[in-house]
Every structure is written in structure tokens, then in C-alpha cells.
Design a protein around this motif. Structure first.
Motif, PDB file in Angstrom:
ATOM      1  N   PRO A   1      36.744  13.911 -75.463  1.00 45.41           N
ATOM      2  CA  PRO A   1      35.838  12.760 -75.502  1.00 45.41           C
ATOM      3  C   PRO A   1      36.197  11.673 -74.482  1.00 45.41           C
ATOM      4  O   PRO A   1      35.312  11.025 -73.929  1.00 45.41           O
ATOM      5  CB  PRO A   1      35.979  12.238 -76.940  1.00 45.41           C
ATOM      6  CG  PRO A   1      36.455  13.415 -77.721  1.00 45.41           C
ATOM      7  CD  PRO A   1      37.342  14.179 -76.788  1.00 45.41           C
ATOM      8  N   VAL A   2      37.486  11.474 -74.248  1.00 52.55           N
ATOM      9  CA  VAL A   2      37.919  10.481 -73.266  1.00 52.55           C
ATOM     10  C   VAL A   2      37.499  10.920 -71.865  1.00 52.55           C
ATOM     11  O   VAL A   2      36.931  10.138 -71.085  1.00 52.55           O
ATOM     12  CB  VAL A   2      39.444  10.279 -73.338  1.00 52.55           C
ATOM     13  CG1 VAL A   2      39.909   9.308 -72.247  1.00 52.55           C
ATOM     14  CG2 VAL A   2      39.856   9.770 -74.707  1.00 52.55           C
TER      15      VAL A   2
ATOM     16  N   ARG B   1      35.191  13.127 -70.987  1.00 52.27           N
ATOM     17  CA  ARG B   1      33.731  13.184 -70.836  1.00 52.27           C
ATOM     18  C   ARG B   1      33.120  11.802 -70.649  1.00 52.27           C
ATOM     19  O   ARG B   1      31.993  11.674 -70.142  1.00 52.27           O
ATOM     20  CB  ARG B   1      33.111  13.873 -72.048  1.00 52.27           C
ATOM     21  CG  ARG B   1      33.384  15.376 -72.117  1.00 52.27           C
ATOM     22  CD  ARG B   1      32.575  16.017 -73.226  1.00 52.27           C
ATOM     23  NE  ARG B   1      32.892  17.429 -73.404  1.00 52.27           N
ATOM     24  CZ  ARG B   1      32.408  18.414 -72.653  1.00 52.27           C
ATOM     25  NH1 ARG B   1      31.579  18.124 -71.641  1.00 52.27           N
ATOM     26  NH2 ARG B   1      32.733  19.666 -72.898  1.00 52.27           N
ATOM     27  N   GLY B   2      33.840  10.772 -71.042  1.00 52.30           N
ATOM     28  CA  GLY B   2      33.337   9.410 -70.882  1.00 52.30           C
ATOM     29  C   GLY B   2      33.561   8.811 -69.510  1.00 52.30           C
ATOM     30  O   GLY B   2      33.086   7.694 -69.236  1.00 52.30           O
ATOM     31  N   VAL B   3      34.273   9.497 -68.640  1.00 48.35           N
ATOM     32  CA  VAL B   3      34.550   8.967 -67.302  1.00 48.35           C
ATOM     33  C   VAL B   3      33.263   8.981 -66.466  1.00 48.35           C
ATOM     34  O   VAL B   3      32.587  10.007 -66.362  1.00 48.35           O
ATOM     35  CB  VAL B   3      35.644   9.791 -66.601  1.00 48.35           C
ATOM     36  CG1 VAL B   3      35.822   9.322 -65.160  1.00 48.35           C
ATOM     37  CG2 VAL B   3      36.954   9.687 -67.364  1.00 48.35           C
ATOM     38  N   ARG B   4      32.930   7.857 -65.860  1.00 51.99           N
ATOM     39  CA  ARG B   4      31.765   7.755 -64.988  1.00 51.99           C
ATOM     40  C   ARG B   4      32.170   7.947 -63.525  1.00 51.99           C
ATOM     41  O   ARG B   4      33.308   7.649 -63.143  1.00 51.99           O
ATOM     42  CB  ARG B   4      31.088   6.396 -65.135  1.00 51.99           C
ATOM     43  CG  ARG B   4      30.693   6.032 -66.557  1.00 51.99           C
ATOM     44  CD  ARG B   4      29.824   4.768 -66.561  1.00 51.99           C
ATOM     45  NE  ARG B   4      30.419   3.691 -65.782  1.00 51.99           N
ATOM     46  CZ  ARG B   4      31.198   2.739 -66.282  1.00 51.99           C
ATOM     47  NH1 ARG B   4      31.500   2.732 -67.597  1.00 51.99           N
ATOM     48  NH2 ARG B   4      31.710   1.788 -65.503  1.00 51.99           N
TER      49      ARG B   4
ATOM     50  N   GLN C   1      33.862   5.163 -61.725  1.00 54.87           N
ATOM     51  CA  GLN C   1      35.211   4.792 -62.154  1.00 54.87           C
ATOM     52  C   GLN C   1      36.296   5.617 -61.467  1.00 54.87           C
ATOM     53  O   GLN C   1      37.475   5.338 -61.654  1.00 54.87           O
ATOM     54  CB  GLN C   1      35.339   4.974 -63.672  1.00 54.87           C
ATOM     55  CG  GLN C   1      34.467   4.035 -64.487  1.00 54.87           C
ATOM     56  CD  GLN C   1      34.568   4.314 -65.979  1.00 54.87           C
ATOM     57  OE1 GLN C   1      34.521   5.472 -66.406  1.00 54.87           O
ATOM     58  NE2 GLN C   1      34.709   3.268 -66.780  1.00 54.87           N
TER      59      GLN C   1
ATOM     60  N   ALA D   1      42.332   6.880 -70.580  1.00 55.83           N
ATOM     61  CA  ALA D   1      41.747   5.927 -71.528  1.00 55.83           C
ATOM     62  C   ALA D   1      42.076   4.492 -71.141  1.00 55.83           C
ATOM     63  O   ALA D   1      41.206   3.598 -71.203  1.00 55.83           O
ATOM     64  CB  ALA D   1      42.242   6.236 -72.940  1.00 55.83           C
TER      65      ALA D   1
ATOM     66  N   THR E   1      40.014   3.385 -68.075  1.00 56.35           N
ATOM     67  CA  THR E   1      38.571   3.260 -68.283  1.00 56.35           C
ATOM     68  C   THR E   1      38.193   2.407 -69.476  1.00 56.35           C
ATOM     69  O   THR E   1      37.006   2.204 -69.750  1.00 56.35           O
ATOM     70  CB  THR E   1      37.932   4.654 -68.457  1.00 56.35           C
ATOM     71  OG1 THR E   1      38.535   5.328 -69.573  1.00 56.35           O
ATOM     72  CG2 THR E   1      38.127   5.499 -67.207  1.00 56.35           C
TER      73      THR E   1
ATOM     74  N   ARG F   1      38.701   3.056 -72.713  1.00 64.05           N
ATOM     75  CA  ARG F   1      38.208   3.848 -73.830  1.00 64.05           C
ATOM     76  C   ARG F   1      39.302   3.998 -74.893  1.00 64.05           C
ATOM     77  O   ARG F   1      40.496   3.984 -74.572  1.00 64.05           O
ATOM     78  CB  ARG F   1      37.755   5.230 -73.363  1.00 64.05           C
ATOM     79  CG  ARG F   1      36.586   5.196 -72.412  1.00 64.05           C
ATOM     80  CD  ARG F   1      36.088   6.600 -72.111  1.00 64.05           C
ATOM     81  NE  ARG F   1      35.584   7.264 -73.311  1.00 64.05           N
ATOM     82  CZ  ARG F   1      34.353   7.103 -73.791  1.00 64.05           C
ATOM     83  NH1 ARG F   1      33.509   6.287 -73.179  1.00 64.05           N
ATOM     84  NH2 ARG F   1      33.970   7.754 -74.865  1.00 64.05           N
TER      85      ARG F   1
ATOM     86  N   TYR G   1      41.701   5.934 -77.568  1.00 60.36           N
ATOM     87  CA  TYR G   1      42.340   7.248 -77.621  1.00 60.36           C
ATOM     88  C   TYR G   1      43.395   7.231 -78.699  1.00 60.36           C
ATOM     89  O   TYR G   1      44.207   6.301 -78.775  1.00 60.36           O
ATOM     90  CB  TYR G   1      42.980   7.602 -76.276  1.00 60.36           C
ATOM     91  CG  TYR G   1      43.857   8.837 -76.328  1.00 60.36           C
ATOM     92  CD1 TYR G   1      43.327  10.076 -76.640  1.00 60.36           C
ATOM     93  CD2 TYR G   1      45.228   8.755 -76.064  1.00 60.36           C
ATOM     94  CE1 TYR G   1      44.124  11.210 -76.688  1.00 60.36           C
ATOM     95  CE2 TYR G   1      46.035   9.879 -76.102  1.00 60.36           C
ATOM     96  CZ  TYR G   1      45.481  11.104 -76.419  1.00 60.36           C
ATOM     97  OH  TYR G   1      46.274  12.225 -76.468  1.00 60.36           O
TER      98      TYR G   1
END
Length: 204
Positions: free
Chosen positions: A33-34, A36-39, A42, A144, A147, A149, A151
Motif C-alpha cells: 500500500p505504501v 502503490r501510493g507513490v506518485r 514524488q 513512507a 511521501t 504516508r 506505515y
């Protein structure tokens, strides 16, 4: 993390310790999940690993996950260069990373993977499996933190890694794999303590 090629001593897996494959599976599930959240915007961000921006750190982690599949089979792994898998796979890189973590878990679940000495590194196989677990947990925290996020590392993974770092820490610091431990006030989590032992400051 760069990888040390020697470890003093070495120990077999305690009877009560879970298989490395189970810990790797738990760590991968927490990491995805961490990641997959990277844009895309970033990827140039700095990370707690001073030598890596986010793109380079993700490529490093991707390479480790692939290379340690070979080490599970007592084969050689090449760490002399890090392929740009993010560039190769484009927007699909998180899916490809997830596929490689499945292969990593399968490799370390194979009969005999934790037995004997791993090819190339000259370390007990269990220790080598714990090394990739360390990268997966600590570098996910790095991502994390970079970004913003959340974790939470699986507790069983952290317990395994506290043992690994206590054993390998002095050698890893001499080889500049870890920096000096960061002092923490009382009340930190087990993950905070693990991070501090690798030279990271979980407070900021």
C-alpha cells in the motif's frame, strides 16, 4: 541498504521463530500500500537514505527483492549495478514489484532455502533471508517517510530484525551499511528502536 559480505558468528533459526517466507509475506503485504501510493511527481524527493532519492531507492528495493530470490536458491546475485525497473515498467512498476515479492516469498519457502550457507555471501541462509526482510521493512519506512504516508511494520518482522541488527550491527557500521545508532527517549515503539539502531531518526 548496501549489503555486507561478512558477519561474525551466525546462528541457525530458533525453534520458535517463524519461517522467513512467512515474515517476508507479511512485510510485503504491509509494504505494497505504501509503494502503490507513490506518485510520479514524488520520485525526485529525498529520502532518509542520503545516497538515494525516491526513484533510486525504489529501484534499489526492487533489485534486492529480485536478487534475493537467487540467493534463496544458493545461486549468485549481482549487486554491481541497479537496473532502472521503474523506467522499464512505467506505470506498471507497482504491479511488477508485487509479482516479484510473491516470487521472493516462494523462493524462501522452498525446501532447504533456510538451510546451510547462501551462495556468494558466505552467510547462514537464514541470515541472508533476514537481510532482505530488513531492506523490505526499513526501506518501506523510508518511502513512507519521504511521501508522508502511514506505515506499520508487522511485529514479528520487527522482532526478527532486532535480533539481526544486534548481531550484524557492528560489522554493518564498520562497512558503512549502517550509520551510528540514534539515541531515543523512552517510550518508542519496537520499530522506532530498530530504525534508530540502523542510524535513522524516527522522530523527524
Amino acid at each position: 541498504m548496501r549489503h555486507a559480505s561478512a558477519e561474525p558468528g551466525g546462528a541457525d533459526r530458533p525453534r520458535t521463530a517463524p519461517p522467513i517466507s512467512e515474515l517476508l509475506d507479511a512485510a510485503a503485504r504491509a509494504a505494497l500500500p505504501v509503494l502503490r501510493g507513490v506518485r510520479d511527481d514524488q520520485l525526485g524527493l529525498p529520502t532518509p537514505c542520503a545516497e538515494y532519492d525516491l526513484r533510486a531507492l525504489l529501484n534499489h528495493l526492487f533489485h534486492v527483492v529480485v536478487a534475493f530470490q537467487a540467493l534463496a536458491a544458493k545461486e549468485e546475485a549481482d549487486f554491481s549495478r541497479t537496473p532502472d525497473r521503474l523506467g522499464r515498467y512505467g506505470a506498471r512498476w507497482p504491479d511488477r514489484f508485487a509479482e516479484e515479492t510473491v516470487r521472493l516469498v516462494e523462493a524462501w519457502a522452498a525446501p532447504g532455502a533456510e538451510d546451510g550457507v547462501s551462495g556468494g555471501m558466505g552467510l547462514p541462509a537464514r541470515t541472508v533471508g533476514a537481510m532482505v526482510l530488513l531492506d523490505l521493512v526499513v526501506h518501506t519506512w523510508d518511502v513512507a517517510r519521504a511521501t508522508g504516508r502511514p506505515y506499520e511494520a508487522p511485529s514479528g518482522c520487527v522482532a526478527e530484525l532486532r535480533t539481526l541488527v544486534a548481531r550484524m550491527g557492528p560489522t554493518a557500521r564498520r562497512m558503512n551499511v549502517f550509520t551510528e545508532p540514534v539515541p531515543l527517549p523512552p517510550g518508542g515503539t519496537e520499530l522506532d528502536v530498530l530504525l534508530a539502531e540502523t542510524g535513522r531518526d524516527p522522530r523527524g
